[in-house]
Design an enzyme around this catalytic site. Sequence first.
Site, PDB file in Angstrom:
ATOM      1  N   ASP A  46       0.756  -1.173   0.017  1.00 56.92           N
ATOM      2  CA  ASP A  46      -0.074   0.041   0.056  1.00 56.92           C
ATOM      3  C   ASP A  46       0.875   1.158   0.025  1.00 56.92           C
ATOM      4  O   ASP A  46       1.775   1.238   0.898  1.00 56.92           O
ATOM      5  CB  ASP A  46      -0.956   0.043   1.212  1.00 56.92           C
ATOM      6  N   ILE A  47       0.582   2.226  -0.785  1.00 54.78           N
ATOM      7  CA  ILE A  47       1.301   3.361  -1.159  1.00 54.78           C
ATOM      8  C   ILE A  47       1.233   4.212   0.383  1.00 54.78           C
ATOM      9  O   ILE A  47       0.021   4.319   0.772  1.00 54.78           O
ATOM     10  CB  ILE A  47       0.979   4.275  -2.095  1.00 54.78           C
ATOM     11  N   GLU A  89      -5.059   2.701  -3.618  1.00 56.38           N
ATOM     12  CA  GLU A  89      -3.511   2.656  -3.677  1.00 56.38           C
ATOM     13  C   GLU A  89      -2.854   1.275  -3.063  1.00 56.38           C
ATOM     14  O   GLU A  89      -2.114   1.318  -2.745  1.00 56.38           O
ATOM     15  CB  GLU A  89      -3.229   3.851  -3.094  1.00 56.38           C
TER      16      GLU A  89
END
Length: 179
Positions: A46-47, A89
């Site tokens: 996950d960003i 994201e």
Amino acid sequence: NHLLSEMVTKDFLTNLYNHKTFYKYYKELILRSCQSKTAFSLAILDIDDFKKINDTYGHLAGDKILQEISSLIQVNIRMTDVAARYGGEEFAILFPDTSAQDSAVICERIRNIIETHVLNIDNHSITITISGGVAGGICTDPYYRQNKLFEFVDQLLYKAKSEGKNRVLYSHELIIITE
Ligand code: C2E
Ligand code: C2E
């Protein structure tokens, strides 16, 4: 025809597999694990602080970042691994016949590549970090009903975030997929 099938299996923005196709591969991999009793691994990446990035640089920049990160993931895993855009994201990767420990090394390799990669978006030099969770699963019962692997990996991701982000956490514990 080929284009049409790409459209329903891939995420249009990033060209990674979409959520639906990911689940198809996931179920196939579980069946294969039931038959061969081999383990596989699941990673969720996950960003970090993506909302802040979107708010600072705008949604178009956010989209370009998603595309670049996706491409960095795709070129640094094997063709036999399955990478998908799982959520906004969030990315999910399946590593067939690969231990959690090896998969954690791969994810750490990806984390490092992303951290050291400077993205040039609209004349801004942006660096991005990701957090991740990795665990292995094995199916011992072909009539599996319980699958806690996703929840388990999600919890590791959550822990990676709460411990300060920009890190990959993995567990030695092999998740048994069965009743
Ligand atoms: P390594 O990079 O330390 O990787 C160790 C083991 O982790 C590999 O053993 C493999 O089981 C797993 N692994 C690493 N990266 C990936 C990946 O992207 N996807 C999957 N599914 N598994 C991965 P293996 O296959 O016996 O390879 C031994 C060594 O050979 C690797 O050690 C690496 O140094 C080299 N190697 C093999 N294939 C490649 C490749 O395509 N590119 C590069 N640069 N090196 C490779
Ligand atoms: P591929 O197997 O689809 O792997 C794509 C990329 O994932 C590799 O690009 C590398 O960046 C990463 N990768 C995959 N496996 C490993 C690994 O075990 N360790 C590390 N450190 N990285 C890994 P790369 O290195 O440019 O290789 C391109 C293609 O060349 C690979 O595609 C594979 O088909 C072939 N290849 C490269 N090295 C080896 C090798 O040692 N053994 C075999 N059997 N094939 C290799």
